[in-house]
Write a protein that holds these residues in place. Structure first.
Motif, mmCIF file in Angstrom:
data_model
loop_
_atom_site.group_PDB
_atom_site.id
_atom_site.type_symbol
_atom_site.label_atom_id
_atom_site.label_comp_id
_atom_site.label_asym_id
_atom_site.label_seq_id
_atom_site.Cartn_x
_atom_site.Cartn_y
_atom_site.Cartn_z
ATOM 1 N N LEU A 99 0.822 -1.216 0.000
ATOM 2 C CA LEU A 99 0.000 0.000 0.000
ATOM 3 C C LEU A 99 0.855 1.266 0.000
ATOM 4 N N GLU A 100 2.025 1.184 0.615
ATOM 5 C CA GLU A 100 2.911 2.358 0.676
ATOM 6 C C GLU A 100 3.266 2.882 -0.706
ATOM 7 N N LYS A 101 3.331 1.989 -1.663
ATOM 8 C CA LYS A 101 3.732 2.378 -3.024
ATOM 9 C C LYS A 101 2.631 3.157 -3.748
ATOM 10 N N ASN A 102 1.380 2.974 -3.297
ATOM 11 C CA ASN A 102 0.254 3.553 -4.036
ATOM 12 C C ASN A 102 -0.416 4.746 -3.339
ATOM 13 N N LEU A 112 -1.043 4.963 7.629
ATOM 14 C CA LEU A 112 -0.393 3.713 7.214
ATOM 15 C C LEU A 112 0.945 3.529 7.946
ATOM 16 N N GLN A 113 1.646 4.642 8.164
ATOM 17 C CA GLN A 113 2.915 4.574 8.873
ATOM 18 C C GLN A 113 2.714 4.116 10.310
ATOM 19 N N ARG A 114 1.621 4.579 10.945
ATOM 20 C CA ARG A 114 1.321 4.153 12.318
ATOM 21 C C ARG A 114 1.007 2.658 12.359
ATOM 22 N N ILE A 115 0.272 2.186 11.337
ATOM 23 C CA ILE A 115 -0.023 0.749 11.244
ATOM 24 C C ILE A 115 1.280 -0.039 11.079
ATOM 25 N N LYS A 116 2.171 0.492 10.260
ATOM 26 C CA LYS A 116 3.452 -0.173 10.003
ATOM 27 C C LYS A 116 4.289 -0.268 11.277
ATOM 28 N N LEU A 117 4.352 0.824 12.018
ATOM 29 C CA LEU A 117 5.128 0.838 13.266
ATOM 30 C C LEU A 117 4.544 -0.123 14.288
#
Length: 282
Positions: A99-102, A112-117
């Motif tokens: 998802l980060e790419k889009n 999304l960054q919070r989900i990733k962390l």
């Protein structure tokens, strides 16, 4: 004390008491029948030892088998559950990377960054739990690895919190055979302490010579009177620093288990910790 442990101790005590009584009865019968003298002493003693061992085997097996079986089933369940926990966390991580790419919207990108962390933290907890469980119920397999890799990983972890402290690492191409995860944990602990007990604009120097991995930090030297208790559980030389005093105790436990001699040496301008890795070098 857990109910299972309590039941085990009670059952074991009753079993031992019963065996002792039976051995005493057998001893009385044999002495009465054959008499007690120098010739019969060894024969009677050997016979009683064999009798006690055989009796203990046949009585303890049906008594303790259910307990051991339940532990085995619990270990199996824990392993399977732990494996299943890794699957959704890894799936979330993989999809977040896609998802980060889009995603171009800044607000959604931050979410999304919070989900990733959060997912990365979850995977760290999973790896930690997996290691601790394996350490308790399985044998941890040793493997060959580069100390350089472990040190660089640890240095990267503390990059954001070391502040004005400079870390100098001169260790290159040193391979050892040990518990890799456990070794990473003790290096993390030692480097964390080297930063925590350092001074402003201080230095941490890491080097390797003649099988000795050395970690030196500037700052206040450890008090010599504490050298005998520094590895005790809950010990903290400076009670104003955050922590529970468990780090060096866990480091010592790992070193003892893996035949690594550890020494802490006070210096005029700091403290040096030495790990003797000669028995682990490949």
């Amino acid at each position: 004390m857990s109910t299972k442990r309590k039941n085990f101790l009670i059952s074991n005590s009753i079993l031992i008491a019963f065996i002792v009584i039976m051995v005493l009865i057998a001893n009385y019968y044999l002495v009465t029948t054959f008499g007690f003298n120098e010739d019969t002493f060894i024969a009677i003693t050997l016979l009683l030892i064999i009798f006690a061992v055989v009796l203990n085997y046949f009585l303890s097996k049906p008594l303790f088998d259910p307990l051991f079986k339940s532990d085995k089933n619990l270990q199996k369940t824990i392993k399977e559950t732990l494996h299943e926990l890794n699957i959704p966390a890894s799936t979330i991580q993989a999809n977040v990377q896609l998802l980060e790419k889009n995603i171009k919207d800044e607000k959604n990108a931050k979410r999304l960054q919070r989900i990733k962390l959060a997912t990365n933290e979850l995977l760290k907890l999973y790896n930690q739990m997996e290691y601790e469980i394996k350490k308790e119920i399985d044998r941890i397999d040793k493997q060959e690895f580069l100390i350089d890799e472990i040190l660089e990983n640890s240095i990267d972890k503390f990059e954001d919190i070391k502040g004005t402290i400079t870390i100098e690492n001169s260790v290159k191409n040193i391979i050892i055979n040990s518990d890799k995860n456990g070794f990473q944990k003790i290096i993390d602990n030692l480097l964390s302490n080297a930063i925590k007990y350092n001074c402003n604009n201080g230095t941490v120097k890491i080097d390797f010579k003649d099988g000795i991995l050395s970690i030196f930090n500037t700052g206040k030297s450890i008090d010599t009177k504490n050298l005998f208790i520094v590895f005790d559980q809950y010990f903290q030389e400076d009670i104003t620093t955050k922590g529970f005093g468990l780090g060096l105790n866990m480091v010592k436990e790992f070193c003892d288990k893996n035949q690594i001699e550890i020494k802490i040496e006070p210096k005029t301008n700091g403290t040096q910790i030495k790990l003797n890795l000669t028995k682990s070098i490949s």
